[in-house]
Design a protein around this motif. Structure first.
Motif, short mmCIF file in Angstrom:
data_model
loop_
_atom_site.label_atom_id
_atom_site.label_comp_id
_atom_site.label_asym_id
_atom_site.label_seq_id
_atom_site.Cartn_x
_atom_site.Cartn_y
_atom_site.Cartn_z
N GLY A 179 0.80 -1.22 0.00
CA GLY A 179 0.00 0.00 0.00
C GLY A 179 0.82 1.26 0.00
O GLY A 179 0.28 2.36 -0.16
N ARG A 180 2.14 1.16 0.14
CA ARG A 180 3.03 2.33 0.11
C ARG A 180 3.03 2.89 -1.31
O ARG A 180 3.24 2.16 -2.29
CB ARG A 180 4.45 1.92 0.52
CG ARG A 180 5.52 2.97 0.26
CD ARG A 180 5.44 4.11 1.26
NE ARG A 180 6.72 4.80 1.35
CZ ARG A 180 7.07 5.86 0.61
NH1 ARG A 180 6.22 6.35 -0.28
NH2 ARG A 180 8.25 6.42 0.79
N VAL A 181 2.80 4.20 -1.45
CA VAL A 181 2.82 4.84 -2.76
C VAL A 181 4.28 4.97 -3.19
O VAL A 181 5.06 5.69 -2.56
CB VAL A 181 2.14 6.21 -2.73
CG1 VAL A 181 2.22 6.88 -4.10
CG2 VAL A 181 0.67 6.06 -2.30
N ILE A 182 4.64 4.26 -4.24
CA ILE A 182 6.04 4.21 -4.69
C ILE A 182 6.28 5.03 -5.94
O ILE A 182 7.42 5.38 -6.25
CB ILE A 182 6.48 2.75 -4.95
CG1 ILE A 182 5.59 2.11 -6.03
CG2 ILE A 182 6.45 1.94 -3.66
CD1 ILE A 182 6.07 0.74 -6.48
N ALA A 183 5.21 5.35 -6.68
CA ALA A 183 5.37 6.06 -7.95
C ALA A 183 4.02 6.61 -8.40
O ALA A 183 3.01 6.48 -7.70
CB ALA A 183 5.95 5.12 -9.01
#
Length: 313
Positions: A261-265
């Protein structure tokens, strides 16, 4: 009157015209894609490199196209759109089911011997065989004492309970997206007369849409990767690895540990892309696999709950 020398000159002119006509006819009848392929060969770097090369020595035209970008003229504009503030995490849940399972078994209930109690009477009240009570309490006879505490082995349907949770191993990296191309053979989007092998899952969304890590892992690559454009690669447990390509913006760094769920891009169209989308790939022990198969994998977690019926006096 035409002299002999004039006749020679006319003959030479006719020969040249016929030769040119034959040459033009040959060009017209030749393979219309031959020159296109030759131009591609000229523009490509002599030794294209890609961390995702899986085709061995036999490169397809799709691979060649993927060694360079075709959207460089719009990438600056896309990066400005994607530069808008993005959340650090998206609320994505991998939970597929959450149930409580009851299992039958024996629960030991404590009983305080009352006046006029007999072992037979106690056994009947609990629907338990008297021999089992004697064995549980190491009784050598059926005589009881007032105030004596007995352990009664009672068989019940919900002697123990467990919470069973099924979770997806991977979540969709762009939750609000549309699948536009699946894994496997497909028509080359740059040459409708050619079929190529599509190595991932294409998820269409607007430029700047958040891209999340599909699972917990460690970022092992970020940056430009030929036709994949701006890309992120994450290493996960059990030999899994995921790739996120054509991004307009990258928000993580190599070595960073990320959670699901971490926004990476952000979604973009960098590299070789026909439109704004995320190209998503999954590897298992170094071998490419169908991302949709990976997205359907679930894990089961079982947690024992406190006994549903507490033994007591």
């Amino acid at each position: 009157m035409i002299s002999r020398s004039d006749n020679g000159n006319v003959g030479k002119k006719c020969f040249v015209i016929v030769s040119v006509f034959i040459g033009l006819s040959f060009d017209i009848s030749a393979n219309p894609f031959l020159r296109f392929n030759e131009e591609i060969d000229k523009t490509l770097a002599p030794n294209p490199s890609s961390v995702f090369k899986i085709f061995g020595n036999q490169e397809s035209e799709m691979q060649k196209l993927f060694s360079q970008g075709i959207n460089t003229q719009v990438e600056e504009e896309d990066s400005q759109v994607a530069a808008l503030d993005l959340p650090k995490y998206l609320d994505v849940s991998p939970v597929v089911s959450n149930t409580v399972v009851h299992e039958s078994g024996v629960v030991l209930k404590k009983y305080l011997v009352q006046k006029k109690d007999t072992l037979t009477k106690i056994a009947k009240s609990f629907l338990v065989d008297m021999a089992k009570i004697k064995k549980q309490n190491a009784l050598t006879s059926s005589s009881l004492k007032l105030g004596q505490v007995l352990e009664i082995p009672v068989q019940i349907k919900n002697a123990s309970s467990s919470r069973v949770i099924r979770k997806k191993l991977f979540v969709l990296p762009v939750p609000q997206s549309r699948v536009t191309s699946r894994f496997g053979r497909r028509v080359d989007p740059f040459n409708k007369y050619n079929r190529v092998y599509h190595t991932g899952l294409d998820l269409a969304a607007k430029v700047g849409t958040p891209v999340v890590s599909a699972a917990d892992g460690e970022v092992i690559f970020t940056g430009r990767n030929g036709g994949y454009g701006n890309s992120v690669t994450i290493q996960h447990k059990n030999g899994y690895k995921t790739v996120y390509a054509h991004c307009s913006q990258i928000l993580v760094e190599v070595g960073e540990t990320v959670k699901m769920g971490r926004v990476i891009a952000a979604v973009g169209r960098t590299g070789t892309a026909t439109g704004a989308h995320l190209h998503f790939e999954v590897f298992l022990n170094g071998k490419l696999m169908n991302p949709e198969s990976a997205l359907n994998i679930t894990e089961k977690f079982i947690t024992k709950l406190p006994k549903s019926e507490i033994a007591g006096i």
